[in-house]
Design an enzyme around this catalytic site. Structure first.
Site, PDB file in Angstrom:
ATOM      1  N   LYS A   1       4.407   0.534   9.753  1.00 39.41           N
ATOM      2  CA  LYS A   1       4.400   2.494   8.757  1.00 39.41           C
ATOM      3  C   LYS A   1       3.995   3.053   9.289  1.00 39.41           C
ATOM      4  O   LYS A   1       4.135   4.126   9.557  1.00 39.41           O
ATOM      5  CB  LYS A   1       3.655   1.814   7.534  1.00 39.41           C
ATOM      6  CG  LYS A   1       4.643   1.088   7.018  1.00 39.41           C
ATOM      7  CD  LYS A   1       3.773   1.201   5.125  1.00 39.41           C
ATOM      8  CE  LYS A   1       3.388   0.085   5.217  1.00 39.41           C
ATOM      9  NZ  LYS A   1       2.427  -0.353   3.882  1.00 39.41           N
TER      10      LYS A   1
ATOM     11  N   ARG B   1       5.106 -12.699   9.812  1.00 39.84           N
ATOM     12  CA  ARG B   1       5.150 -11.559   8.828  1.00 39.84           C
ATOM     13  C   ARG B   1       6.937 -11.550   9.954  1.00 39.84           C
ATOM     14  O   ARG B   1       7.595 -12.575  11.252  1.00 39.84           O
ATOM     15  CB  ARG B   1       5.218 -10.195   9.439  1.00 39.84           C
ATOM     16  CG  ARG B   1       4.427  -9.825  10.680  1.00 39.84           C
ATOM     17  CD  ARG B   1       3.612  -8.491  11.271  1.00 39.84           C
ATOM     18  NE  ARG B   1       2.427  -8.740  10.068  1.00 39.84           N
ATOM     19  CZ  ARG B   1       2.769  -6.973   9.663  1.00 39.84           C
ATOM     20  NH1 ARG B   1       3.226  -6.450   9.946  1.00 39.84           N
ATOM     21  NH2 ARG B   1       0.909  -7.446   7.980  1.00 39.84           N
TER      22      ARG B   1
ATOM     23  N   GLU C   1       0.484  -1.210  -0.547  1.00 40.61           N
ATOM     24  CA  GLU C   1       0.314   0.139  -0.007  1.00 40.61           C
ATOM     25  C   GLU C   1       1.238   1.248  -0.217  1.00 40.61           C
ATOM     26  O   GLU C   1       1.645   1.381   0.339  1.00 40.61           O
ATOM     27  CB  GLU C   1      -1.026  -0.171   1.282  1.00 40.61           C
ATOM     28  CG  GLU C   1      -2.089   1.263   1.396  1.00 40.61           C
ATOM     29  CD  GLU C   1      -3.065   1.228   2.341  1.00 40.61           C
ATOM     30  OE1 GLU C   1      -2.539   0.624   3.628  1.00 40.61           O
ATOM     31  OE2 GLU C   1      -3.453   2.587   2.729  1.00 40.61           O
TER      32      GLU C   1
END
Ligand code: ATP
Ligand code: MG
Length: 568
Positions: free
Chosen positions: A280, A270, A43
């Site tokens: 982020k 992850r 994204e």
């Protein structure tokens, strides 16, 4: 080249993991015409970090191993947080890591018309409805995993009314939050994601690609799976939190009903790193509130930060290979990342001498204006790197730490009356210690033994230390930036009631402005790598100018941090 590829394939296969096993099984069953097609779907709402690097290496790596393809797809469904700056930085980072999407660059926004048409199809089939309730009410009706949800009073709106309202939502007739479109699935499903999820919302935001064309935007969950499907992705690799979304993605694909094909979603854990925050949102906060100097601050775990710090693409790819993929969440020790860059730079970095905390040395029996060029080895790990010349002069700098006026028993470096070797140069003996009026040492006087040229003992006598040095008159004055971990805590965002910023290390950046480097570095350009002998790996910073070169320490030669912590 072909042979190399085969060797790489064989090597990769040896390390087969659960993802390889799944792909092998699909290939053996003849699925997808034996294609392997992955994608990396960021994204564009921030810069990529080392966690994304793992996903990039995995997705592009799988395609390389199986002779397949990888798309780069921007998941740009939320115009309020997305920017072109992020799109560009992401492309730069993926390329820098050594991967290429060729002509397969996609944006979820490319599919907005198809997604809209699909929403209309769902409405017409009685599988989606417009809900007038606000977000809180809808969320309160969702229930809990133990308690079934409540049906919305708008759930059985007639198809015609839904169609009319959704079209008017898209035409901009309503305000944000006034209405949403929901899929009509099952409010009692044990899977919360199946309880009539919102699939479209009203947003009057400017989109970085589609401008003001759309007033409604698809939710990520409504876009992601269908984009995979329309792009012909065979294996959708994603992180574990999406495992519970999989039934929903499957439900959407079932409604598309135009072929047997569907992407297979495979989840992996992850990457988390000790002493690092990886979200982020938190990284954006550090940047916006100026706790660091931008996304590419060398202390940041972003790819651009690591690049500026002096990490190499190879070292990041090797790190990613080493940690492998798993199905269980865990945290990798950040020292493993540091090990990877040390390992790569040890093989490749040009050696030079640099003094970062200078103490002047005058060789009193050396001719005043003489400049002597002495041969030095560029890389002991790589003979083909050759040799260079280092100028030796009467005035030099050595590291302040390398001298002690009153040395304890185990200190073998320079002291009054002691003899040491100056690397590649001569044996020198300290004859005088010059102090200022405060008693601080400002200069040493030494004599050299002309018979020890090259640093070789003239008569078999031994010295206990070899010091690095730089000519005071020929050396290049430079700035050197030393970094420590950005956080003092192993898991800065793992504390329930304490903000992660409370754990920031106040000493994470140390700027030294009075450093001297061998003239060899004059020809270097930003991002060039060096080993400053005995001090670590460094690279030239883009802030450098010919008048003031600037270097970053990528990593020290050894992992001194663990030891320092244990001592405390
Ligand atoms: P963050 O949680 O840091 O905000 P994100 O998941 O929102 O990251 P995306 O841009 O959606 O960021 O991520 C793009 C791809 O990178 C996704 O496929 C995601 O699964 C993967 N990814 C993100 N963070 C990690 C991580 N820490 N380890 C491995 N893969 C990751
Ligand atoms: Mg995401």
């Amino acid at each position: 080249m072909a042979e190399n590829n085969t060797a790489a394939n064989a090597e990769a296969k040896k390390k087969a993991n659960f993802i390889h096993m799944q792909i092998d099984a699909d290939l053996a069953a003849g699925k997808n015409d034996k294609r392997v097609h992955t994608r990396f779907p960021p994204e564009p709402n921030g810069y990529l970090h080392i966690g994304h690097a793992k996903s990039i290496c995995l997705n592009f790596g799988l395609a390389q191993q199986y002779g397949g393809k990888t798309n780069l797809r921007f998941d740009d469904t939320n115009p309020s947080k997305e920017e072109t700056e992020y799109v560009e930085s992401i492309m730069e980072d993926v390329r820098w890591l050594g991967f290429d999407w060729d002509d397969r660059l996609y944006y979820a926004s490319d599919f907005f018309p198809k997604l809209y048409a699909f929403a209309i199809q769902l409405i017409k089939e009685g599988k989606a409805y417009v809900d007038d309730q606000d977000a809180e009410t809808i969320s309160a009706q969702k229930g809990t995993p133990q308690k079934p949800g409540m049906e919305s009073p708008f759930r059985s709106r007639p198809v015609e009314e839904n169609l009319d309202l959704f079209e008017r939502m898209a035409a901009g007739e309503f305000n944000e939050g006034e209405k949403v479109l929901r899929a009509k699935i099952d409010m009692t499903s044990p899977n919360m994601h199946m309880r009539d999820p919102i699939i479209y919302r009203i947003m009057k935001a400017h989109h970085h690609r589609t401008g003001d064309k759309w007033c409604v935007y698809p939710m990520y969950d409504f876009a992601h799976g269908q984009c995979d499907y329309w792009e012909g992705i065979t294996h959708s690799i994603c992180t574990l939190e999406f495992e519970v979304h999989r039934p929903l993605y499957d439900w959407f694909i079932d409604q598309l009903k135009d072929s047997d094909y569907r992407p297979r979603q495979i989840e992996f854990a992850r990457l988390n790193l000790t002493y690092t925050v990886m979200s982020k949102r938190k990284l954006l906060e550090l940047v916006k509130d100026k706790h660091v100097n931008g996304w590419d601050d060398p202390r940041m775990p972003t790819i651009s930060g690591l690049r500026r710090r002096g990490y190499t693409p190879e070292s990041i790819r090797n790190f990613s290979d080493k940690i492998g993929v798993t199905k269980v969440d865990g945290t990798i020790d950040v020292s493993l990342l540091e090990f990877s860059v040390r390992e790569h730079l040890n093989k490749t970095a040009q050696r030079v001498m640099g003094v970062i905390n200078p103490l002047k040395v005058v060789i009193t029996n050396y001719p005043e204006d003489q400049v002597e060029q002495l041969g030095a080895i560029n890389n002991p790990e790589d003979e083909s790197a050759g040799t260079r010349q280092v100028p030796f002069t009467r005035e030099l700098y050595i590291e302040r730490d390398d001298f002690m006026e009153d040395p304890p028993r185990k200190f073998f470096r320079l002291g009054p009356g002691r003899e040491v070797r100056l690397r590649y140069a001569y044996f020198v003996t300290c004859t005088d210690v010059i102090k200022d009026e405060n008693g601080e040492i400002v200069e040493l006087h030494c004599t050299y033994d002309p018979a020890s040229k090259g640093g070789n003992s003239p008569d078999g006598r031994k010295v206990k230390a070899t010091l690095h040095w730089v000519s005071a008159t020929e050396g290049v004055k430079s700035e050197v930036r030393l970094y420590d971990r950005l956080f003092n805590d192993e898991e800065p965002d793992g504390h329930k009631d304490v903000d992660f910023k409370e754990f920031m290390n106040p000493d994470s950046l140390q700027v030294l402005t009075d450093c001297y480097l061998e003239p060899f570095i004059k020809d270097s350009k930003p991002l060039d790598h060096f080993q400053f002998e005995r001090l670590g790996y460094f690279n030239m910073d883009p802030d450098s100018t010919p008048e003031k070169p600037v270097f970053n320490r990528t990593v020290a030669l050894k992992d001194s941090w663990v030891k320092a912590q244990n001592k405390e």
